[in-house]
Structure formats: C-alpha cells, structure tokens
Motif scaffolding. Sequence first.
Motif, PDB file in Angstrom:
ATOM      1  N   ALA A   2     -12.156 -15.624  -2.236  1.00 53.28           N
ATOM      2  CA  ALA A   2     -10.893 -14.945  -1.919  1.00 53.28           C
ATOM      3  C   ALA A   2     -10.110 -14.633  -3.200  1.00 53.28           C
ATOM      4  N   ASP A   3      -9.362 -13.568  -3.147  1.00 49.69           N
ATOM      5  CA  ASP A   3      -8.461 -13.243  -4.259  1.00 49.69           C
ATOM      6  C   ASP A   3      -7.101 -13.886  -4.012  1.00 49.69           C
ATOM      7  N   SER A   4      -6.457 -14.303  -5.079  1.00 48.80           N
ATOM      8  CA  SER A   4      -5.083 -14.792  -4.958  1.00 48.80           C
ATOM      9  C   SER A   4      -4.182 -13.633  -4.536  1.00 48.80           C
ATOM     10  N   ILE A   5      -2.987 -13.964  -4.079  1.00 49.72           N
ATOM     11  CA  ILE A   5      -2.059 -12.896  -3.690  1.00 49.72           C
ATOM     12  C   ILE A   5      -1.781 -11.996  -4.895  1.00 49.72           C
ATOM     13  N   ARG A   6      -1.594 -12.628  -6.042  1.00 50.13           N
ATOM     14  CA  ARG A   6      -1.330 -11.833  -7.251  1.00 50.13           C
ATOM     15  C   ARG A   6      -2.487 -10.864  -7.522  1.00 50.13           C
ATOM     16  N   GLN A   7      -3.718 -11.350  -7.389  1.00 48.78           N
ATOM     17  CA  GLN A   7      -4.856 -10.469  -7.638  1.00 48.78           C
ATOM     18  C   GLN A   7      -4.916  -9.355  -6.602  1.00 48.78           C
ATOM     19  N   GLN A   8      -4.582  -9.696  -5.353  1.00 49.02           N
ATOM     20  CA  GLN A   8      -4.588  -8.656  -4.310  1.00 49.02           C
ATOM     21  C   GLN A   8      -3.553  -7.573  -4.629  1.00 49.02           C
ATOM     22  N   VAL A   9      -2.391  -7.988  -5.135  1.00 48.29           N
ATOM     23  CA  VAL A   9      -1.362  -7.005  -5.501  1.00 48.29           C
ATOM     24  C   VAL A   9      -1.885  -6.133  -6.649  1.00 48.29           C
ATOM     25  N   ILE A  10      -2.507  -6.752  -7.620  1.00 48.14           N
ATOM     26  CA  ILE A  10      -3.046  -5.991  -8.755  1.00 48.14           C
ATOM     27  C   ILE A  10      -4.100  -4.987  -8.273  1.00 48.14           C
ATOM     28  N   ASN A  11      -4.931  -5.411  -7.331  1.00 50.83           N
ATOM     29  CA  ASN A  11      -5.941  -4.485  -6.794  1.00 50.83           C
ATOM     30  C   ASN A  11      -5.275  -3.255  -6.171  1.00 50.83           C
ATOM     31  N   LYS A  12      -4.173  -3.502  -5.460  1.00 51.01           N
ATOM     32  CA  LYS A  12      -3.457  -2.387  -4.824  1.00 51.01           C
ATOM     33  C   LYS A  12      -2.822  -1.470  -5.875  1.00 51.01           C
ATOM     34  N   ILE A  13      -2.277  -2.085  -6.924  1.00 46.30           N
ATOM     35  CA  ILE A  13      -1.669  -1.278  -8.001  1.00 46.30           C
ATOM     36  C   ILE A  13      -2.729  -0.378  -8.622  1.00 46.30           C
ATOM     37  N   ASP A  14      -3.887  -0.960  -8.892  1.00 44.43           N
ATOM     38  CA  ASP A  14      -4.973  -0.183  -9.497  1.00 44.43           C
ATOM     39  C   ASP A  14      -5.370   0.997  -8.608  1.00 44.43           C
TER      40      ASP A  14
END
Lengths: 151, 98
Positions: A2-14
């Motif tokens: 699983a990705d951390s919430i922070r990583q999930q946000v970064i994925n969305k930004i990208d």
Amino acid sequence: MADSIRQQVINKIDERLKTIQIINGYETDAGKNVFHYKENPFEQLNLPCIEYRDISDSPEYLSFGLFLHVIMLEIRAYASGVNADKTIRKIRADIEKAIGTDLTWDGLAEDTRQINVSQDIDLGHSEQKNAGTLFSVAIEYVSEGWSPYSY
Amino acid sequence: MPGDFAANDLAVFLNPRDLGNTATFNNKDIKIQFVNEYEAITLFGLEIENAGPMAMAATTDITGIKHRDTLVIDTITYYVIEIHDDGTGITTLLLSKE
C-alpha cells in the motif's frame, strides 16, 4: 504494498500535472515533461517542463487521535525562447487551473492552498533565453496518529 | 603595455588563419575570437543547460555596436546582449541566439 496517504497525494499531483496539455484544454504542453525531484540540469529540448517536490509533511494534533498533515509542495516550471516570459506566465496559469480542478485530490486531502512567495517568475539569458516560475502549495490531509496509511 | 599588445599581438588572436574566426557585422567581415562554452542558467535553485557564446573583437572593428545588433558566425545569427570594452583594444561581446 500500500502507498501512504502522502504517496497517494503525490501520485495524484503527478497525474494532474501531466494533464497540462493543449489537447486537454490548457494553453501549453508543459505537462508532457513532468519531473519529480529532478537532480540534474534540464535539457533545452525538454522545455517547457514542470518539476515538483514535496519538501515537507508537518503533522499537527487535531483531536480524537487525528492529525492534520500539511504537505508543502513546490512546483517549478521552465520555458525557453524569445517569448519565454509570456510562455511561463501561461504555464503558471495552467498549473493554477489544473490544481483548481479538485482541491481534495480525489478526496485524499481536506484542502489545497496557494502559498505566496516573494518572487514567482525569473529570467535568465545566455545562448538561449529561459524563464522559470515557482508555485508554492500547501495540501492538508488528515490521518490517525502515527498511522500514515489510514485516515 | 596595452598599447603594445594591441599593436603587435592582437592580430594573432583574431586572424582566422591563426587562432581567430570571422564574423559578419554590419555587412562587413571582421576578425574575432569566438568561444562558446557550457554555462547553466539557474532559476529558483535548479539549473537549465545553456551555453555562453562570446566574441572578442578589436574595438575599432565594432565601433558603435549596441545591444541587439547582430553578428553572423558560421551562418548562425547571434544577438549582442552585453558589451565589455576592457580598454586594451579588445571588446568582448556576450551573444545569444535569441
């Protein structure tokens, strides 16, 4: 894994920054060249481009065991050419428009705020003329204490 | 002394048959020394690859030159963006393609 919430946000930004293309209704194609933490110089051939970095994630106790996190995001963009200054203003507007399409990043965040910086556009001129812009953003999300994977 | 250098040695550095190059300025061929080395531009802490072309010429060959005047070197048109007259008879011109 699983990705951390922070990583999930970064994925969305990208994903979001990569939508900045004329074919998607924006004024520039800066989204064709998106970099995360680029460590070496940009090539002129890769301009215009966007670079972003999540420089910090500061948690602050909220209540009931929940923490409010603030991701500080720096987005830079670069352009070249005789009209580099005009191009960079367009890219800046495109970035603002892209972020504004959903300030919750598909429900991951509570809000996204633009942070003022003392200088947001700069120019340099050697063989080529280049312009850059800096966009600073704060993204707020909530998690349980010491639990970066769950809300 | 600067005067001696300008009178006796400068020609070797500028002559295309020795160390120099030729540029066209105001429809006239002039002798220059051309250098074009890597030079990154740093904006908001990150670097962009670039180059810093420059031409050194006898000051007397470019009398009246000003910003945005052009030099054609090897068929490439460069615009003058800086003028450094060092007082020894040589003027260094910083150039740009844009």
